[in-house]
Design a protein around this motif. Structure first.
Motif, PDB file in Angstrom:
ATOM      1  N   LYS A  53     -22.231  19.538 -26.215  1.00 40.98           N
ATOM      2  CA  LYS A  53     -21.778  19.725 -25.228  1.00 40.98           C
ATOM      3  C   LYS A  53     -23.027  19.235 -24.438  1.00 40.98           C
ATOM      4  CE  LYS A  53     -20.233  24.226 -24.947  1.00 40.98           C
ATOM      5  NZ  LYS A  53     -19.024  23.558 -24.723  1.00 40.98           N
ATOM      6  N   ILE A  54     -23.475  17.675 -24.601  1.00 43.81           N
ATOM      7  CA  ILE A  54     -23.901  16.906 -24.425  1.00 43.81           C
ATOM      8  C   ILE A  54     -23.342  15.315 -23.994  1.00 43.81           C
ATOM      9  CG2 ILE A  54     -25.656  14.697 -25.008  1.00 43.81           C
ATOM     10  CD1 ILE A  54     -26.537  16.203 -27.076  1.00 43.81           C
ATOM     11  N   GLU A  55     -23.143  15.534 -22.749  1.00 43.83           N
ATOM     12  CA  GLU A  55     -22.262  14.114 -21.906  1.00 43.83           C
ATOM     13  C   GLU A  55     -22.355  13.638 -22.322  1.00 43.83           C
ATOM     14  OE1 GLU A  55     -21.056  13.202 -17.436  1.00 43.83           O
ATOM     15  OE2 GLU A  55     -20.260  15.636 -17.910  1.00 43.83           O
ATOM     16  N   PRO A  56     -21.683  12.061 -22.732  1.00 45.00           N
ATOM     17  CA  PRO A  56     -21.968  10.747 -22.790  1.00 45.00           C
ATOM     18  C   PRO A  56     -22.143  10.075 -21.563  1.00 45.00           C
ATOM     19  CG  PRO A  56     -19.917  11.530 -23.375  1.00 45.00           C
ATOM     20  CD  PRO A  56     -20.592  12.326 -23.069  1.00 45.00           C
ATOM     21  N   ASP A  57     -22.849   8.856 -21.525  1.00 46.11           N
ATOM     22  CA  ASP A  57     -23.507   7.990 -20.638  1.00 46.11           C
ATOM     23  C   ASP A  57     -22.423   6.860 -20.995  1.00 46.11           C
ATOM     24  OD1 ASP A  57     -24.553   7.187 -22.542  1.00 46.11           O
ATOM     25  OD2 ASP A  57     -26.207   7.262 -20.904  1.00 46.11           O
ATOM     26  N   TRP A  81     -11.619   4.595 -24.221  1.00 43.64           N
ATOM     27  CA  TRP A  81     -11.398   3.384 -23.008  1.00 43.64           C
ATOM     28  C   TRP A  81     -11.366   4.143 -21.692  1.00 43.64           C
ATOM     29  CZ3 TRP A  81     -13.843  -0.784 -21.102  1.00 43.64           C
ATOM     30  CH2 TRP A  81     -12.784  -1.632 -19.386  1.00 43.64           C
ATOM     31  N   GLU A  82     -10.051   4.832 -22.126  1.00 39.67           N
ATOM     32  CA  GLU A  82      -9.023   5.762 -20.956  1.00 39.67           C
ATOM     33  C   GLU A  82      -9.992   7.108 -21.277  1.00 39.67           C
ATOM     34  OE1 GLU A  82      -6.852   4.905 -19.498  1.00 39.67           O
ATOM     35  OE2 GLU A  82      -6.303   3.209 -20.304  1.00 39.67           O
ATOM     36  N   CYS A  83     -10.872   8.155 -21.923  1.00 41.62           N
ATOM     37  CA  CYS A  83     -11.580   9.143 -21.518  1.00 41.62           C
ATOM     38  C   CYS A  83     -12.206   8.476 -21.013  1.00 41.62           C
ATOM     39  CB  CYS A  83     -12.058  10.120 -23.279  1.00 41.62           C
ATOM     40  SG  CYS A  83     -13.248  11.039 -22.806  1.00 41.62           S
ATOM     41  N   MET A  84     -13.073   7.595 -21.501  1.00 36.99           N
ATOM     42  CA  MET A  84     -14.466   6.572 -20.071  1.00 36.99           C
ATOM     43  C   MET A  84     -14.417   7.295 -18.898  1.00 36.99           C
ATOM     44  SD  MET A  84     -16.612   3.699 -21.003  1.00 36.99           S
ATOM     45  CE  MET A  84     -15.560   2.579 -20.025  1.00 36.99           C
ATOM     46  N   ILE A  85     -12.809   6.715 -18.997  1.00 35.61           N
ATOM     47  CA  ILE A  85     -12.981   6.064 -17.283  1.00 35.61           C
ATOM     48  C   ILE A  85     -12.256   7.093 -16.568  1.00 35.61           C
ATOM     49  CG2 ILE A  85     -11.144   5.252 -15.925  1.00 35.61           C
ATOM     50  CD1 ILE A  85     -11.434   2.298 -17.926  1.00 35.61           C
ATOM     51  N   ASN A  86     -11.022   7.910 -17.351  1.00 37.40           N
ATOM     52  CA  ASN A  86     -10.808   9.177 -16.616  1.00 37.40           C
ATOM     53  C   ASN A  86     -10.982  10.853 -16.493  1.00 37.40           C
ATOM     54  OD1 ASN A  86      -8.352   6.957 -15.847  1.00 37.40           O
ATOM     55  ND2 ASN A  86      -7.418   7.514 -17.576  1.00 37.40           N
ATOM     56  N   GLU A  87     -11.764  11.157 -17.323  1.00 40.42           N
ATOM     57  CA  GLU A  87     -12.391  12.116 -18.374  1.00 40.42           C
ATOM     58  C   GLU A  87     -13.809  12.206 -17.212  1.00 40.42           C
ATOM     59  OE1 GLU A  87     -13.553  15.049 -21.692  1.00 40.42           O
ATOM     60  OE2 GLU A  87     -11.788  14.068 -21.706  1.00 40.42           O
ATOM     61  N   TYR A  88     -15.001  11.463 -18.118  1.00 46.01           N
ATOM     62  CA  TYR A  88     -15.839  11.468 -17.494  1.00 46.01           C
ATOM     63  C   TYR A  88     -16.819  10.209 -15.841  1.00 46.01           C
ATOM     64  CZ  TYR A  88     -16.264  13.129 -21.924  1.00 46.01           C
ATOM     65  OH  TYR A  88     -16.840  14.393 -23.020  1.00 46.01           O
ATOM     66  N   LYS A  89     -15.649   9.702 -15.707  1.00 42.53           N
ATOM     67  CA  LYS A  89     -15.622   8.797 -14.640  1.00 42.53           C
ATOM     68  C   LYS A  89     -16.893   7.724 -14.637  1.00 42.53           C
ATOM     69  CE  LYS A  89     -12.812  11.595 -12.580  1.00 42.53           C
ATOM     70  NZ  LYS A  89     -11.411  11.447 -12.416  1.00 42.53           N
ATOM     71  N   ILE A  90     -17.053   6.728 -15.783  1.00 46.21           N
ATOM     72  CA  ILE A  90     -17.579   5.913 -16.117  1.00 46.21           C
ATOM     73  C   ILE A  90     -17.098   4.483 -15.867  1.00 46.21           C
ATOM     74  CG2 ILE A  90     -19.691   4.744 -17.561  1.00 46.21           C
ATOM     75  CD1 ILE A  90     -19.285   7.008 -19.243  1.00 46.21           C
ATOM     76  N   GLU A  91     -17.634   3.982 -14.655  1.00 48.10           N
ATOM     77  CA  GLU A  91     -16.878   2.473 -13.740  1.00 48.10           C
ATOM     78  C   GLU A  91     -17.126   1.499 -15.430  1.00 48.10           C
ATOM     79  OE1 GLU A  91     -17.299  -0.594 -10.815  1.00 48.10           O
ATOM     80  OE2 GLU A  91     -17.968   1.194 -10.968  1.00 48.10           O
ATOM     81  N   PRO A  92     -16.291   1.094 -15.970  1.00 46.94           N
ATOM     82  CA  PRO A  92     -16.343   0.199 -17.274  1.00 46.94           C
ATOM     83  C   PRO A  92     -17.491  -1.118 -16.907  1.00 46.94           C
ATOM     84  CG  PRO A  92     -13.897   0.752 -16.918  1.00 46.94           C
ATOM     85  CD  PRO A  92     -15.220   0.718 -15.757  1.00 46.94           C
TER      86      PRO A  92
END
Length: 220
Positions: A53-57, A81-92
């Motif tokens: 349960k450690i959220e990636p950055d 890639w999609e998970c990073m953008i859509n689930e964790y809201k990380i801007e590439p």
């Protein structure tokens, strides 16, 4: 440090000594494993991180995408890639784009890689362009190679390696005139490049150049 030196076993052993690894420890190990060609193992640690349960950055996902690139896991890489953008809201950022573009290029999906290159919000970067140009040589795609090389020549006019790559692509197609033309342009770049100087030479002439600069500024 151990991972950057290629000592993966020691890096993993030290990681195992941590009672409760945090985001920074996981990210360091994942990135280290990926950069040393242990893509599958890097992804295993990424999933362990999620289970904990450690959220990636952003840094974590650079390691994950790099792992997919080295392991040839294109579809998995695109899902992350999609998970990073859509689930964790990380801007590439540029590093994320470079990983995915290189991953697609290595897999021969050059059109898709070039399309992603064009969507870079910060504009094309030499690293991503260079990896795509190398992929064009591997898969004999002169059309995309010409477009990529044009961008590279504008960003790195003195990098002779880019000219050699494009010339090699033409030569592989037996387009000898084009290959010779690129070589000729490269030689012109080398001949017109300003000679280097030592720090001693620079210091000796710095006062004179400063006077010249002030004179030019007044003239403007």
């Amino acid at each position: 440090m151990h991972a950057k030196c290629g000592n993966i076993e020691e890096a993993c052993a030290l990681f195992d000594e941590i009672r409760k690894p945090d985001l920074f420890a996981y990210s360091a190990l994942i990135t280290g494993l990926a950069s040393n060609g242990h893509g599958i193992k890097a992804l295993e640690f990424f999933h362990k991180m999620l289970v904990a349960k450690i959220e990636p950055d952003s840094v974590s996902f650079v390691g994950v995408l790099s792992a997919c690139r080295h392991a040839g896991l294109v579809e998995d890489g695109l899902k992350y890639w999609e998970c990073m953008i859509n689930e964790y809201k990380i801007e590439p950022n540029a590093d994320h784009y470079a990983c995915v573009i290189d991953m697609l290029g290595r897999a021969g999906r050059l059109e898709q890689a070039f399309k992603m290159l064009q969507s870079l919000p910060v504009g094309p970067r030499p690293e991503a362009l260079g990896s795509l140009l190398a992929a064009c040589r591997t898969y004999d795609n002169v059309e995309i190679a010409e477009l990529v090389a044009k961008e590279l020549f504008a960003l790195e006019p003195d990098n002779t390696g880019n000219y050699v790559l494009l010339s090699g692509i033409y030569a592989a197609r037996e387009q000898w005139d084009m290959a010779a033309r690129v070589r000729r342009v490269m030689k012109e770049k080398i001949n017109t490049k300003l000679p280097g100087c030592s720090i001693i030479d620079f210091n000796r002439g710095s006062e004179k150049r400063m006077d010249e600069l002030q004179t030019d500024t007044k003239a403007i």
